[in-house]
Write an enzyme that holds these catalytic residues in place. Structure first.
Site, PDB file in Angstrom:
ATOM      1  N   GLY A   9       0.897  -1.249  -0.039  1.00 39.91           N
ATOM      2  CA  GLY A   9      -0.049  -0.003   0.042  1.00 39.91           C
ATOM      3  C   GLY A   9       0.984   1.174   0.058  1.00 39.91           C
ATOM      4  O   GLY A   9       1.246   1.820   1.003  1.00 39.91           O
ATOM      5  N   MET A  13       1.012   7.662   2.494  1.00 40.53           N
ATOM      6  CA  MET A  13       1.364   7.327   4.086  1.00 40.53           C
ATOM      7  C   MET A  13       2.210   6.076   3.837  1.00 40.53           C
ATOM      8  O   MET A  13       3.422   5.956   4.762  1.00 40.53           O
ATOM      9  CB  MET A  13      -0.002   6.803   4.671  1.00 40.53           C
ATOM     10  N   ALA A  81      -8.859   2.494   4.762  1.00 41.17           N
ATOM     11  CA  ALA A  81      -9.531   1.543   5.575  1.00 41.17           C
ATOM     12  C   ALA A  81     -10.767   1.152   4.904  1.00 41.17           C
ATOM     13  O   ALA A  81     -11.428   1.742   4.105  1.00 41.17           O
ATOM     14  CB  ALA A  81      -9.777   2.518   6.498  1.00 41.17           C
ATOM     15  N   SER A 133       0.062   8.308  13.988  1.00 42.13           N
ATOM     16  CA  SER A 133      -0.569   9.586  13.891  1.00 42.13           C
ATOM     17  C   SER A 133       0.668  10.481  13.440  1.00 42.13           C
ATOM     18  O   SER A 133       1.994  10.185  13.572  1.00 42.13           O
ATOM     19  CB  SER A 133      -0.842   9.989  15.114  1.00 42.13           C
ATOM     20  N   LYS A 187      -5.765   5.229  19.219  1.00 46.31           N
ATOM     21  CA  LYS A 187      -5.562   6.189  17.842  1.00 46.31           C
ATOM     22  C   LYS A 187      -6.953   6.966  17.735  1.00 46.31           C
ATOM     23  O   LYS A 187      -6.792   7.760  17.542  1.00 46.31           O
ATOM     24  CB  LYS A 187      -5.188   5.258  16.747  1.00 46.31           C
ATOM     25  N   HIS A 190      -7.438   9.345  20.300  1.00 49.79           N
ATOM     26  CA  HIS A 190      -6.590  10.608  19.939  1.00 49.79           C
ATOM     27  C   HIS A 190      -7.087  11.497  18.924  1.00 49.79           C
ATOM     28  O   HIS A 190      -6.976  12.836  19.104  1.00 49.79           O
ATOM     29  CB  HIS A 190      -4.984   9.922  19.306  1.00 49.79           C
ATOM     30  N   ASN A 191      -7.673  10.788  18.006  1.00 50.72           N
ATOM     31  CA  ASN A 191      -8.210  11.740  16.910  1.00 50.72           C
ATOM     32  C   ASN A 191      -9.416  12.514  17.467  1.00 50.72           C
ATOM     33  O   ASN A 191      -9.663  13.633  17.186  1.00 50.72           O
ATOM     34  CB  ASN A 191      -8.621  10.975  15.610  1.00 50.72           C
ATOM     35  N   GLU A 194      -8.114  15.319  19.307  1.00 44.59           N
ATOM     36  CA  GLU A 194      -7.786  16.263  18.062  1.00 44.59           C
ATOM     37  C   GLU A 194      -8.771  17.245  17.731  1.00 44.59           C
ATOM     38  O   GLU A 194      -8.762  18.352  17.655  1.00 44.59           O
ATOM     39  CB  GLU A 194      -7.249  15.350  17.021  1.00 44.59           C
ATOM     40  N   ARG A 450     -38.873   8.966  35.656  1.00 44.11           N
ATOM     41  CA  ARG A 450     -38.864   7.650  34.968  1.00 44.11           C
ATOM     42  C   ARG A 450     -39.725   6.653  35.781  1.00 44.11           C
ATOM     43  O   ARG A 450     -40.165   5.949  35.563  1.00 44.11           O
ATOM     44  CB  ARG A 450     -37.162   7.164  34.964  1.00 44.11           C
TER      45      ARG A 450
HETATM   46  P1  NBP Z   1      -5.383   5.963   0.953  1.00 46.12           P
HETATM   47  O1  NBP Z   1      -6.334   5.607   2.018  1.00 46.12           O
HETATM   48  O2  NBP Z   1      -5.917   6.840  -0.426  1.00 46.12           O
HETATM   49  O3  NBP Z   1      -5.271   4.384   0.038  1.00 46.12           O
HETATM   50  C1  NBP Z   1      -4.674   4.245  -1.264  1.00 46.12           C
HETATM   51  C2  NBP Z   1      -4.093   2.939  -0.973  1.00 46.12           C
HETATM   52  O4  NBP Z   1      -4.985   1.754  -1.011  1.00 46.12           O
HETATM   53  C3  NBP Z   1      -3.243   2.659  -2.430  1.00 46.12           C
HETATM   54  O5  NBP Z   1      -2.218   2.028  -2.187  1.00 46.12           O
HETATM   55  C4  NBP Z   1      -4.334   1.673  -3.180  1.00 46.12           C
HETATM   56  O6  NBP Z   1      -3.671   1.121  -4.079  1.00 46.12           O
HETATM   57  C5  NBP Z   1      -4.681   0.862  -2.171  1.00 46.12           C
HETATM   58  N1  NBP Z   1      -5.904   0.040  -2.329  1.00 46.12           N
HETATM   59  C6  NBP Z   1      -7.028   0.509  -2.643  1.00 46.12           C
HETATM   60 BR1  NBP Z   1      -7.716   2.039  -2.211  1.00 46.12          BR
HETATM   61  N2  NBP Z   1      -7.915  -0.724  -2.822  1.00 46.12           N
HETATM   62  C7  NBP Z   1      -7.039  -1.603  -2.756  1.00 46.12           C
HETATM   63  C8  NBP Z   1      -7.576  -2.969  -3.130  1.00 46.12           C
HETATM   64  N3  NBP Z   1      -8.798  -3.390  -3.026  1.00 46.12           N
HETATM   65  N4  NBP Z   1      -6.265  -3.805  -3.241  1.00 46.12           N
HETATM   66  C9  NBP Z   1      -5.119  -3.324  -2.940  1.00 46.12           C
HETATM   67  N5  NBP Z   1      -5.024  -2.114  -2.514  1.00 46.12           N
HETATM   68  C10 NBP Z   1      -5.935  -1.312  -2.609  1.00 46.12           C
HETATM   69  O7  NBP Z   1      -4.006   6.058   1.270  1.00 46.12           O
HETATM   70  P2  NBP Z   1      -3.386   6.932   2.398  1.00 46.12           P
HETATM   71  O8  NBP Z   1      -3.825   8.350   2.646  1.00 46.12           O
HETATM   72  O9  NBP Z   1      -1.816   7.038   2.264  1.00 46.12           O
HETATM   73  O10 NBP Z   1      -3.757   6.394   3.733  1.00 46.12           O
HETATM   74  C11 NBP Z   1      -3.460   4.974   3.960  1.00 46.12           C
HETATM   75  C12 NBP Z   1      -3.880   4.483   5.347  1.00 46.12           C
HETATM   76  O11 NBP Z   1      -3.510   5.460   6.271  1.00 46.12           O
HETATM   77  C13 NBP Z   1      -5.765   4.680   5.398  1.00 46.12           C
HETATM   78  O12 NBP Z   1      -6.021   3.659   6.124  1.00 46.12           O
HETATM   79  C14 NBP Z   1      -5.579   5.959   6.414  1.00 46.12           C
HETATM   80  O13 NBP Z   1      -6.845   6.154   6.998  1.00 46.12           O
HETATM   81  C15 NBP Z   1      -4.415   5.862   7.143  1.00 46.12           C
HETATM   82  N6  NBP Z   1      -4.168   6.953   7.648  1.00 46.12           N
HETATM   83  C16 NBP Z   1      -3.997   8.349   6.740  1.00 46.12           C
HETATM   84  C17 NBP Z   1      -3.363   9.392   7.276  1.00 46.12           C
HETATM   85  C18 NBP Z   1      -3.104  10.621   6.554  1.00 46.12           C
HETATM   86  O14 NBP Z   1      -2.899  11.769   7.017  1.00 46.12           O
HETATM   87  N7  NBP Z   1      -3.436  10.498   5.224  1.00 46.12           N
HETATM   88  C19 NBP Z   1      -3.115   9.538   8.680  1.00 46.12           C
HETATM   89  C20 NBP Z   1      -2.905   8.335   9.574  1.00 46.12           C
HETATM   90  C21 NBP Z   1      -3.381   7.239   8.817  1.00 46.12           C
HETATM   91  P3  NBP Z   1      -3.642   1.432  -5.769  1.00 46.12           P
HETATM   92  O15 NBP Z   1      -2.344   2.340  -5.891  1.00 46.12           O
HETATM   93  O16 NBP Z   1      -3.573   0.301  -6.470  1.00 46.12           O
HETATM   94  O17 NBP Z   1      -5.010   2.255  -6.072  1.00 46.12           O
END
Ligand code: NBP
Length: 480
Positions: A9, A13, A81, A133, A187, A190-191, A194, A450
């Site tokens: 993935g 992130m 997620a 986070s 976590k 935490h959010n 926030e 009640r």
């Molecule tokens: P995204 O939440 O946008 O997820 C994109 C990734 O998921 C890509 O690698 C995509 O692959 C993959 N993916 C999807 Br969508 N469907 C899939 C499937 N069916 N099979 C395999 N891979 C699949 O990315 P992000 O913003 O980097 O966040 C990643 C995680 O981290 C999330 O759970 C998010 O909640 C969490 N998070 C994010 C932050 C933040 O600030 N953004 C902070 C803390 C935690 P592809 O490239 O092939 O489409």
């Protein structure tokens, strides 16, 4: 060389987290559903990894990716997620062997984490729900990491996450929070905190702007000043930064060109939903979540403005005094929000036998994450000094601060009400404080009602047992 860990993935992130691991000298296998993202990433950062003594091992197929990792394997899943995470786990699990560890580093709901853990356990696999986070910057340079799951899972994962996490005073902002859902739960809270913290800051800004006739840039200075005291935190520092920013296209304050409808991804809502189930009043987080919802109801807001007008009523304030009052109200309300959040963590910990140590949570939130603040050191000290603390509000440092600020807090809430400036988080935090310390609560009347309409019974202050009054009869009391 075999990889110490793998990560699939590679969106923002995942890619940053993998780079962070490699930069810390580890060999990490990387994979992404869309292969080009993996090859681009490896090409861009292979040198950086090698210079640090690490390596990015890119693999196109999931089979080859799994085969590249040392056993027992630790495989981090960092995808969207919800169902994408399930899809990846379903594909991954059959390729793994007994004792291997699947780590979900996304923002999963704790119920999903518990479900996945139980399912993988049946297949002889360990599952870790890991809260990360700090956004993309944190993932790259040192996040705060909350790990749930088994001791076995933490054996390999622990040293890696403790190394890549933010470090404060030589202590990593990463820990094994507890078994199964504990990491993702902490976590989530935490959010939630926030959300509350941001809402309180936003209410402070709104009041100062409405009643002290200063520009956003001037208010940025006030927030900068506050950042030098007990409110010192990443969010206050960032508030000064955002308020000082001028929109390049129009030359006006940036905050005035942004639509005033706050969005949310769901963790605040989850925090409130689980708090309702646990019976823990997280009023600060709830008000913050509802305030975001309300801001998005633009049609209703327009209709109400049309009917009632949007004027703020004139209230004379002494700028310096009022600014200082708002600062005190912000600090006191913030103590309430954190006290409520820690109550929620401790309630979930007790219900699930997670044995979460609140002092350690405060410690790992000191760096890397969005709510990082000097304040967290005081929370850590409070729980260290008194592990069975009934509420954070009662720790000497916080109790003194809240007591000293209470008069200012009341003035701010009263002034806001008179002026017609909404302060849902300030006022509900003050009510929480007053409710906690009140001698008798009107809950007694609620119990009476009640019992009257539904024979729900009540307990008495002067004797044991449950009682019911024969309201429709002779009004005598019977033991229930
Ligand atoms: P995204 O939440 O946008 O997820 C994109 C990734 O998921 C890509 O690698 C995509 O692959 C993959 N993916 C999807 Br969508 N469907 C899939 C499937 N069916 N099979 C395999 N891979 C699949 O990315 P992000 O913003 O980097 O966040 C990643 C995680 O981290 C999330 O759970 C998010 O909640 C969490 N998070 C994010 C932050 C933040 O600030 N953004 C902070 C803390 C935690 P592809 O490239 O092939 O489409």
């Amino acid at each position: 060389a075999r990889a110490s860990i793998g990560l699939t993935g590679l969106a923002v992130m995942g890619s940053n987290l993998a780079r962070n691991i490699a930069r810390n000298g580890y060999t990490i296998a990387v994979h992404n559903r869309t292969t080009s993202k993996m090859t681009d990433m490896v090409e861009a950062y292979a040198d950086e990894a090698r210079e640090a003594g690490g390596e990015l091992v890119g693999r196109e197929s999931l089979e080859d990716f799994v085969a590249a990792i040392e056993r027992p394997r630790t495989v981090v899943v960092m995808v969207k997620a919800g169902s994408p995470t399930d899809a990846v786990i379903d594909e991954l699990a059959p390729l793994l062997e007994e004792g291997d560890i699947v780590v979900d580093a996304g923002n999963a709901h704790v119920d999903d984490t518990m479900r996945r853990q139980a399912a993988l356990k049946e297949q002889g696999l360990h599952f870790v729900g890991m809260g990360v986070s700090g956004g993309e910057e944190g993932a790259l340079n040192g996040p705060s990491i909350m790990v749930g799951g088994s001791e076995h899972a933490y054996e390999n994962l622990g040293p890696i996450v403790e190394k890549i996490a933010a470090q404060v005073d030589g202590t990593p902002c990463a820990t094994h929070v507890g078994p199964d859902g504990a990491g993702h739960f902490v976590k989530m809270v935490h959010n939630g905190i926030e959300y509350a913290d941001m809402q309180l800051i936003a209410e402070s800004y709104d009041l100062l702007r409405a009643l002290t006739d200063r520009t956003p840039a001037q208010l940025a200075e006030a927030f900068s000043d506050w950042n030098g005291g007990d409110l010192e935190s990443f969010l206050i520092e960032m508030t000064a930064d955002v308020l000082a920013h001028t929109d390049q296209a129009t030359g006006t304050a940036f905050v005035d060109v942004v639509e005033d409808a706050a969005e949310q991804k769901g963790t605040g809502r989850w925090t409130v939903q689980t708090a309702l189930d646990l019976g823990v009043p997280v009023t600060g987080i709830a008000e913050a979540t509802f305030a975001r919802s309300l801001s998005g109801h633009t049609d209703q807001r327009a209709a109400a403005r049309e009917r009632f007008g949007s004027a703020v009523h004139d209230v004379e304030v002494d700028v310096e005094q009022f600014t200082d009052d708002v600062r005190s109200a912000l600090f006191a309300s913030k103590v309430v929000a954190y006290a409520q959040g820690f109550d929620q963590i401790l309630a979930a910990s007790a219900e699930n036998d997670w044995d979460v140590d609140p002092g350690t949570i405060a410690t790992i939130w000191r760096g890397g994450c969005i709510i990082r603040a000097q304040f967290l050191d005081r929370i850590r000290e409070a729980y260290e000094a008194e592990p069975g603390l009934k509420s954070l509000l009662l720790a000497p440092y916080f109790a003194d601060a809240v007591e000293a600020g209470a008069a200012a807090w009341r003035r701010v809430v009263a002034t806001a009400a008179t002026a017609g400036v909404p302060v849902p988080a300030f006022s509900s935090s003050l009510s929480y404080f007053d409710a906690l310390r009140r001698d008798r609560l009107p809950a007694a009347l609620i119990q009476g009602l009640r019992d009257d309409f539904g024979a729900h019974t009540y307990r008495r202050v002067d004797k044991e047992g449950s009682f019911h009054t024969l309201w429709a009869g002779d009004r005598s009391e019977v033991e229930a």
